[in-house]
Design a protein around this motif. Structure first.
Motif, PDB file in Angstrom:
ATOM      1  N   HIS A 105       0.829  -1.207   0.000  1.00  0.00           N
ATOM      2  CA  HIS A 105       0.000   0.000   0.000  1.00  0.00           C
ATOM      3  C   HIS A 105       0.866   1.261   0.000  1.00  0.00           C
ATOM      4  O   HIS A 105       0.639   2.195  -0.775  1.00  0.00           O
ATOM      5  CB  HIS A 105      -0.923   0.008   1.222  1.00  0.00           C
ATOM      6  CG  HIS A 105      -1.729   1.254   1.366  1.00  0.00           C
ATOM      7  ND1 HIS A 105      -1.293   2.328   2.117  1.00  0.00           N
ATOM      8  CD2 HIS A 105      -2.914   1.624   0.844  1.00  0.00           C
ATOM      9  CE1 HIS A 105      -2.193   3.296   2.063  1.00  0.00           C
ATOM     10  NE2 HIS A 105      -3.181   2.893   1.300  1.00  0.00           N
ATOM     11  N   SER A 120       3.471   1.744  -3.431  1.00  0.00           N
ATOM     12  CA  SER A 120       3.022   1.630  -4.821  1.00  0.00           C
ATOM     13  C   SER A 120       2.265   2.882  -5.256  1.00  0.00           C
ATOM     14  O   SER A 120       1.846   3.700  -4.439  1.00  0.00           O
ATOM     15  CB  SER A 120       2.143   0.390  -4.997  1.00  0.00           C
ATOM     16  OG  SER A 120       0.966   0.487  -4.219  1.00  0.00           O
ATOM     17  N   ASP A 121       2.083   3.009  -6.547  1.00  0.00           N
ATOM     18  CA  ASP A 121       1.376   4.139  -7.152  1.00  0.00           C
ATOM     19  C   ASP A 121      -0.099   3.756  -7.242  1.00  0.00           C
ATOM     20  O   ASP A 121      -0.551   3.195  -8.247  1.00  0.00           O
ATOM     21  CB  ASP A 121       1.961   4.408  -8.542  1.00  0.00           C
ATOM     22  CG  ASP A 121       1.422   5.691  -9.161  1.00  0.00           C
ATOM     23  OD1 ASP A 121       0.595   6.372  -8.524  1.00  0.00           O
ATOM     24  OD2 ASP A 121       1.837   6.006 -10.296  1.00  0.00           O
ATOM     25  N   ASN A 122      -0.872   4.058  -6.180  1.00  0.00           N
ATOM     26  CA  ASN A 122      -2.242   3.524  -6.098  1.00  0.00           C
ATOM     27  C   ASN A 122      -3.307   4.557  -5.735  1.00  0.00           C
ATOM     28  O   ASN A 122      -4.468   4.185  -5.522  1.00  0.00           O
ATOM     29  CB  ASN A 122      -2.290   2.364  -5.097  1.00  0.00           C
ATOM     30  CG  ASN A 122      -1.852   2.764  -3.696  1.00  0.00           C
ATOM     31  OD1 ASN A 122      -2.264   3.785  -3.158  1.00  0.00           O
ATOM     32  ND2 ASN A 122      -0.984   1.959  -3.086  1.00  0.00           N
ATOM     33  N   ASN A 126      -5.653   3.699  -2.818  1.00  0.00           N
ATOM     34  CA  ASN A 126      -6.442   2.461  -2.862  1.00  0.00           C
ATOM     35  C   ASN A 126      -5.563   1.365  -3.446  1.00  0.00           C
ATOM     36  O   ASN A 126      -5.273   1.362  -4.646  1.00  0.00           O
ATOM     37  CB  ASN A 126      -7.701   2.649  -3.694  1.00  0.00           C
ATOM     38  CG  ASN A 126      -8.614   1.425  -3.669  1.00  0.00           C
ATOM     39  OD1 ASN A 126      -8.174   0.305  -3.436  1.00  0.00           O
ATOM     40  ND2 ASN A 126      -9.894   1.649  -3.917  1.00  0.00           N
ATOM     41  N   ILE A 127      -5.137   0.427  -2.621  1.00  0.00           N
ATOM     42  CA  ILE A 127      -4.181  -0.589  -3.041  1.00  0.00           C
ATOM     43  C   ILE A 127      -4.686  -1.406  -4.217  1.00  0.00           C
ATOM     44  O   ILE A 127      -3.918  -1.854  -5.075  1.00  0.00           O
ATOM     45  CB  ILE A 127      -3.818  -1.493  -1.837  1.00  0.00           C
ATOM     46  CG1 ILE A 127      -2.613  -2.389  -2.158  1.00  0.00           C
ATOM     47  CG2 ILE A 127      -4.999  -2.305  -1.381  1.00  0.00           C
ATOM     48  CD1 ILE A 127      -2.099  -3.142  -0.951  1.00  0.00           C
ATOM     49  N   GLU A 128      -6.029  -1.556  -4.304  1.00  0.00           N
ATOM     50  CA  GLU A 128      -6.580  -2.371  -5.387  1.00  0.00           C
ATOM     51  C   GLU A 128      -6.739  -1.596  -6.693  1.00  0.00           C
ATOM     52  O   GLU A 128      -7.203  -2.163  -7.691  1.00  0.00           O
ATOM     53  CB  GLU A 128      -7.887  -3.017  -4.944  1.00  0.00           C
ATOM     54  CG  GLU A 128      -7.651  -4.073  -3.882  1.00  0.00           C
ATOM     55  CD  GLU A 128      -8.894  -4.863  -3.521  1.00  0.00           C
ATOM     56  OE1 GLU A 128      -9.855  -4.882  -4.308  1.00  0.00           O
ATOM     57  OE2 GLU A 128      -8.910  -5.472  -2.429  1.00  0.00           O
ATOM     58  N   HIS A 129      -6.334  -0.332  -6.708  1.00  0.00           N
ATOM     59  CA  HIS A 129      -6.176   0.369  -7.977  1.00  0.00           C
ATOM     60  C   HIS A 129      -4.960  -0.163  -8.733  1.00  0.00           C
ATOM     61  O   HIS A 129      -4.841   0.030  -9.948  1.00  0.00           O
ATOM     62  CB  HIS A 129      -5.999   1.871  -7.756  1.00  0.00           C
ATOM     63  CG  HIS A 129      -7.276   2.567  -7.399  1.00  0.00           C
ATOM     64  ND1 HIS A 129      -7.323   3.910  -7.080  1.00  0.00           N
ATOM     65  CD2 HIS A 129      -8.557   2.112  -7.305  1.00  0.00           C
ATOM     66  CE1 HIS A 129      -8.581   4.246  -6.805  1.00  0.00           C
ATOM     67  NE2 HIS A 129      -9.332   3.178  -6.930  1.00  0.00           N
ATOM     68  N   THR A 130      -4.071  -0.813  -8.002  1.00  0.00           N
ATOM     69  CA  THR A 130      -2.804  -1.271  -8.573  1.00  0.00           C
ATOM     70  C   THR A 130      -2.664  -2.783  -8.575  1.00  0.00           C
ATOM     71  O   THR A 130      -2.101  -3.353  -9.506  1.00  0.00           O
ATOM     72  CB  THR A 130      -1.631  -0.645  -7.793  1.00  0.00           C
ATOM     73  OG1 THR A 130      -1.755   0.782  -7.829  1.00  0.00           O
ATOM     74  CG2 THR A 130      -0.289  -1.048  -8.378  1.00  0.00           C
ATOM     75  N   GLU A 132       3.657  -3.493 -11.128  1.00  0.00           N
ATOM     76  CA  GLU A 132       2.785  -2.338 -11.348  1.00  0.00           C
ATOM     77  C   GLU A 132       2.751  -1.887 -12.804  1.00  0.00           C
ATOM     78  O   GLU A 132       1.692  -1.591 -13.360  1.00  0.00           O
ATOM     79  CB  GLU A 132       3.251  -1.163 -10.480  1.00  0.00           C
ATOM     80  CG  GLU A 132       3.141  -1.394  -8.991  1.00  0.00           C
ATOM     81  CD  GLU A 132       3.621  -0.174  -8.217  1.00  0.00           C
ATOM     82  OE1 GLU A 132       3.082   0.929  -8.451  1.00  0.00           O
ATOM     83  OE2 GLU A 132       4.554  -0.309  -7.396  1.00  0.00           O
TER      84      GLU A 132
END
Length: 383
Positions: A267, A270-272, A275-279, A363
């Motif tokens: 989380h 990353s480039d999110n 929202n971790i589930e964007h990535t 990613e």
């Protein structure tokens, strides 16, 4: 060197289900979100998916679709993938992962490199890709002795490439610990390396940066930013670098504890857009954690921090003569400026990416693959 297939015993999966069902959840303050660590509401959601919807056997089959091997290298059983390139004279490429991941980090990247013609590229840019699990990670053996720091890891990987697989020369890429290990490869086995490619400047250099002469304004500004990150976000480094075994008791015993420890990094790094589930897909997040769980390698993986922190020579100023390329992703952990990288590397390529974070191969595999093809193209004639 023997073919290898992942086949987790069914009792291990049943035990996991029982542990997930009996998780003891801690309390949290109101509106904590991710400020205090892993967000409890999200972790509960992910753990519920893990228990009731996630299919390890389906994921295991996907992993086993890649040709895998295990060989004794430097006295350890080393697990690795070796995928032949689909093109004329493919260039051998070693991909080295970091923490908290394994060979899984590279899976989306592999087909773009081994068969570029099938993914919008040119057949002559094909690589034969070798992706090991580092000693103490994934399905490689866990070292039982002290001293497996970044340099020793590099020596193991060099033996894999030069002796086990017989490559006289090759190229190499890494991120996170993979950057440090690839740097050590280039420092101590330069004759085997045509070129290297990294997604970050190894963090060991930042620790002694204050002592460097003639720091530029850009470097000074970056160091301030990096120190602020260290104060706020690097507690895990201190624990894993000083008392890794104490941490391992809890993480090796509790699947939700392990999940919370690792997911927070995916989380934060990353480039999110928050929202971790964007990535990342839930299945990818859980498969990465499952590899740690079923192999019981969280303890042996974090010992790399202890071993490297206690080898003071790894923080000494060095300069890599091997041609080096960098792909810098904007949401990575405080990306260093080019002038800082040039203090330690023979920088011949520097590409700042429009998006992506620390786990670039997962990613933004397309961006990373294109950069690897571009940079390494000039070294193919020597192969």
């Amino acid at each position: 060197m023997q073919p290898f297939k992942i086949n987790v015993p069914e009792p291990a999966l049943t035990d996991l289900q029982n542990r997930l069902a009996h998780t003891r959840w801690p309390d949290e303050v109101e509106d904590a979100g991710w400020d205090y660590g892993t967000d409890r509401a999200y972790l509960k959601q992910l753990a519920d998916y893990w228990q009731h919807s996630y299919d390890w056997r389906a994921q295991e089959a996907k992993l086993n679709a890649f040709p895998q091997f295990k060989a004794e290298v430097a006295g350890l059983g080393l697990h690795f993938l070796k995928i032949e390139g689909q093109g004329p004279n493919p260039l051998p490429l070693l991909l080295t992962h970091g923490w908290p991941d394994s060979f899984f980090r590279m899976l989306k990247l592999i087909p773009l490199l081994t068969d570029p013609a099938a993914h919008g590229g040119r057949a002559e840019d094909a690589f034969t890709v070798i992706v090991p699990d580092l000693p103490g990670y994934g399905f490689s053996d866990r070292p039982a002795e002290k001293g497996y720091d970044a340099k020793r890891m590099a020596d193991v990987l060099h033996e894999l490439m030069a002796k086990t697989l017989g490559y006289k020369q090759f190229v190499a890429h890494g991120g996170d610990w993979g950057s440090s290990i690839t740097e050590q490869l280039a420092l101590h086995h330069a004759g085997s390396l045509l070129a290297i490619h990294l997604t970050d400047v190894p963090s060991t250099h930042a620790k002694s940066a204050d002592k460097l002469p003639d720091l530029s304004l850009t470097e000074k500004a970056w160091l301030v930013k990096n120190k602020a990150w260290q104060e706020k976000e690097a507690g895990y480094q201190k624990i894993q670098g000083t008392k890794p075994e104490t941490l391992a008791y809890g993480l090796n015993d509790s699947p939700v504890g392990l999940l919370g420890w690792i997911i927070e990094k995916f989380h934060a790094w990353s480039d999110n857009d928050g929202n971790i589930e964007h990535t990342f897909l839930k299945d990818d997040l859980l498969t990465n954690v499952m590899i740690y769980w079923v192999t019981q390698t969280i303890g042996s993986s974090v010992r790399l921090y202890y071993e490297t922190m206690h080898n003071l020579a790894l923080g000494a100023p060095t300069h890599v003569s091997v041609p080096t390329g960098f792909a810098i992703f904007p949401k990575d952990i405080t990306p260093a400026p080019r002038e800082f990288a040039e203090r330690f590397f023979n920088v011949q390529h520097w590409q700042e990416m429009p998006r992506g974070g620390h786990f670039a191969a997962l990613e933004q595999p397309g961006l990373l693959a294109a950069d690897l093809r571009e940079f390494f193209r000039q070294f193919r004639a020597a192969h």
